[in-house]
Design an enzyme around this catalytic site. Structure first.
Site, PDB file in Angstrom:
ATOM      1  N   ARG A   1      74.603 -28.543   9.233  1.00  0.00           N
ATOM      2  CA  ARG A   1      74.105 -29.474   8.228  1.00  0.00           C
ATOM      3  C   ARG A   1      72.758 -30.056   8.631  1.00  0.00           C
ATOM      4  O   ARG A   1      71.863 -30.244   7.817  1.00  0.00           O
ATOM      5  CB  ARG A   1      75.149 -30.584   8.062  1.00  0.00           C
ATOM      6  CG  ARG A   1      75.005 -31.474   6.879  1.00  0.00           C
ATOM      7  CD  ARG A   1      76.351 -32.137   6.513  1.00  0.00           C
ATOM      8  NE  ARG A   1      77.155 -32.592   7.630  1.00  0.00           N
ATOM      9  CZ  ARG A   1      76.981 -33.750   8.260  1.00  0.00           C
ATOM     10  NH1 ARG A   1      76.020 -34.570   7.891  1.00  0.00           N
ATOM     11  NH2 ARG A   1      77.774 -34.096   9.256  1.00  0.00           N
TER      12      ARG A   1
ATOM     13  N   HIS B   1      86.768 -42.571   4.750  1.00  0.00           N
ATOM     14  CA  HIS B   1      86.594 -41.288   5.436  1.00  0.00           C
ATOM     15  C   HIS B   1      87.716 -40.310   5.066  1.00  0.00           C
ATOM     16  O   HIS B   1      87.453 -39.137   4.821  1.00  0.00           O
ATOM     17  CB  HIS B   1      86.548 -41.498   6.958  1.00  0.00           C
ATOM     18  CG  HIS B   1      86.357 -40.239   7.728  1.00  0.00           C
ATOM     19  ND1 HIS B   1      85.122 -39.640   7.868  1.00  0.00           N
ATOM     20  CD2 HIS B   1      87.239 -39.437   8.383  1.00  0.00           C
ATOM     21  CE1 HIS B   1      85.254 -38.537   8.577  1.00  0.00           C
ATOM     22  NE2 HIS B   1      86.529 -38.392   8.906  1.00  0.00           N
TER      23      HIS B   1
ATOM     24  N   GLU C   1      77.822 -42.624  21.389  1.00  0.00           N
ATOM     25  CA  GLU C   1      77.618 -43.526  20.251  1.00  0.00           C
ATOM     26  C   GLU C   1      78.768 -44.527  20.206  1.00  0.00           C
ATOM     27  O   GLU C   1      79.934 -44.142  20.189  1.00  0.00           O
ATOM     28  CB  GLU C   1      77.567 -42.741  18.932  1.00  0.00           C
ATOM     29  CG  GLU C   1      77.305 -43.643  17.719  1.00  0.00           C
ATOM     30  CD  GLU C   1      77.269 -42.870  16.413  1.00  0.00           C
ATOM     31  OE1 GLU C   1      76.175 -42.459  15.995  1.00  0.00           O
ATOM     32  OE2 GLU C   1      78.349 -42.672  15.809  1.00  0.00           O
TER      33      GLU C   1
HETATM   34  P1  GTP Z   1      76.086 -38.418  10.610  1.00  0.00           P
HETATM   35  O1  GTP Z   1      76.328 -39.405   9.505  1.00  0.00           O
HETATM   36  O2  GTP Z   1      77.200 -38.421  11.615  1.00  0.00           O
HETATM   37  O3  GTP Z   1      75.773 -37.051  10.127  1.00  0.00           O
HETATM   38  O4  GTP Z   1      74.808 -38.867  11.465  1.00  0.00           O
HETATM   39  P2  GTP Z   1      73.625 -39.860  11.143  1.00  0.00           P
HETATM   40  O5  GTP Z   1      72.509 -39.493  12.016  1.00  0.00           O
HETATM   41  O6  GTP Z   1      73.386 -39.980   9.697  1.00  0.00           O
HETATM   42  O7  GTP Z   1      74.191 -41.195  11.742  1.00  0.00           O
HETATM   43  P3  GTP Z   1      74.682 -42.503  11.009  1.00  0.00           P
HETATM   44  O8  GTP Z   1      74.137 -43.614  11.784  1.00  0.00           O
HETATM   45  O9  GTP Z   1      74.408 -42.426   9.546  1.00  0.00           O
HETATM   46  O10 GTP Z   1      76.263 -42.512  11.133  1.00  0.00           O
HETATM   47  C1  GTP Z   1      76.997 -41.817  12.055  1.00  0.00           C
HETATM   48  C2  GTP Z   1      78.465 -42.155  11.940  1.00  0.00           C
HETATM   49  O11 GTP Z   1      78.686 -43.392  11.245  1.00  0.00           O
HETATM   50  C3  GTP Z   1      79.287 -41.164  11.178  1.00  0.00           C
HETATM   51  O12 GTP Z   1      79.676 -40.096  11.988  1.00  0.00           O
HETATM   52  C4  GTP Z   1      80.487 -42.020  10.747  1.00  0.00           C
HETATM   53  O13 GTP Z   1      81.373 -42.218  11.822  1.00  0.00           O
HETATM   54  C5  GTP Z   1      79.841 -43.334  10.437  1.00  0.00           C
HETATM   55  N1  GTP Z   1      79.443 -43.437   9.023  1.00  0.00           N
HETATM   56  C6  GTP Z   1      78.200 -43.431   8.532  1.00  0.00           C
HETATM   57  N2  GTP Z   1      78.202 -43.551   7.192  1.00  0.00           N
HETATM   58  C7  GTP Z   1      79.493 -43.641   6.810  1.00  0.00           C
HETATM   59  C8  GTP Z   1      80.162 -43.786   5.534  1.00  0.00           C
HETATM   60  O14 GTP Z   1      79.558 -43.850   4.464  1.00  0.00           O
HETATM   61  N3  GTP Z   1      81.531 -43.821   5.551  1.00  0.00           N
HETATM   62  C9  GTP Z   1      82.238 -43.763   6.713  1.00  0.00           C
HETATM   63  N4  GTP Z   1      83.573 -43.815   6.631  1.00  0.00           N
HETATM   64  N5  GTP Z   1      81.644 -43.631   7.919  1.00  0.00           N
HETATM   65  C10 GTP Z   1      80.300 -43.565   7.973  1.00  0.00           C
END
Ligand code: GTP
Ligand code: MG
Length: 210
Positions: A65, A162, A146
């Site tokens: 992705r 989620h 993280e």
């Molecule tokens: P990913 O979201 O993991 O692809 O990476 P990113 O670089 O966008 O990091 P981000 O800081 O957005 O968030 C990382 C993590 O936060 C995710 O793996 C989730 O555990 C959590 N998270 C972020 N957005 C959401 C959301 O809309 N719903 C839920 N349930 N968890 C979220």
């Protein structure tokens, strides 16, 4: 061949070992903080701690992705080792982050405040990304971890959202998206109300113990 999106079982095992070590160590360390508060019988800003190593299937999904080559996982994927710290009150999150910043065994590289700046979905949490040194037989290995810090209400919303998301593979119908956002706001108001109640109880205590 790492770059070609292929790693055999043995390579995965070797690659993930320090991540598992880091998660195990940090769970012990962070849970230890809670025990310290218990010993002092003072309010613990930490309610409970969980941790996990990202499953291989999820690592591969995310790599695809985000267009991350497998030989760049070490530097480009921040959440292979993930810890979560749950708090009772929003204020506790600040206390936990302050505590994390002071730790000598973590080197914070990034903080993301999704509490003041909630995500489009309604998601709220405070994210801390850090380098954590793991001592291995071939010397020190610094890996990225993280840590997500959130209240119980934020955790409730994120956990349920989620699991619902899984069903829709990230594409909620508009009506559901709106309702989930409203639910996130309800969770946030619950946090605010609990904080107000806590404040009033503390005030009452202060008056009666004069
Ligand atoms: P990913 O979201 O993991 O692809 O990476 P990113 O670089 O966008 O990091 P981000 O800081 O957005 O968030 C990382 C993590 O936060 C995710 O793996 C989730 O555990 C959590 N998270 C972020 N957005 C959401 C959301 O809309 N719903 C839920 N349930 N968890 C979220
Ligand atoms: Mg994201």
């Amino acid at each position: 061949m790492l770059g070609a999106m292929e790693m055999d079982e043995r390579e995965w095992e070797l690659f993930l070992a320090p991540y598992q070590q880091a998660v195990d160590e940090l769970k012990v360390k962070l849970k230890g903080l809670r025990s310290e508060y218990e010993l002092e019988s003072s309010h613990s800003p930490i309610e409970f701690v969980t941790g996990r190593v990202k499953p291989i299937a999820s690592i591969l999904d995310k790599a695809k992705r985000k267009n991350i080559q497998l030989d760049r996982l070490h530097s480009d994927m921040q959440d292979i080792a993930g810890l979560r710290m749950m708090c009772q009150f929003t204020d506790d999150i600040r206390a936990v982050v302050t505590m994390l910043r002071k730790r000598k065994d973590l080197e914070i590289v990034e903080e993301r405040d999704y509490i003041s700046h909630k995500k489009e979905s309604g998601y709220r949490s405070y994210h801390v990304v850090a380098h954590y040194p793991v001592q291995t037989i071939s010397g020190e290995k610094k890996i990225l971890i993280e840590i997500q810090i959130r209240t119980l209400a934020m955790n409730f919303w994120a956990t349920v959202e989620h699991s619902l998301n899984y069903k829709y593979k990230g594409n909620f119908p508009e009506a559901i998206r709106i309702r989930l956002k409203r639910a996130a706001e309800a969770a946030y108001r619950l946090d605010e109300e609990m904080s107000l109640i806590k404040g009033e109880i503390q005030e009452a205590h202060a008056i009666f113990s004069r």
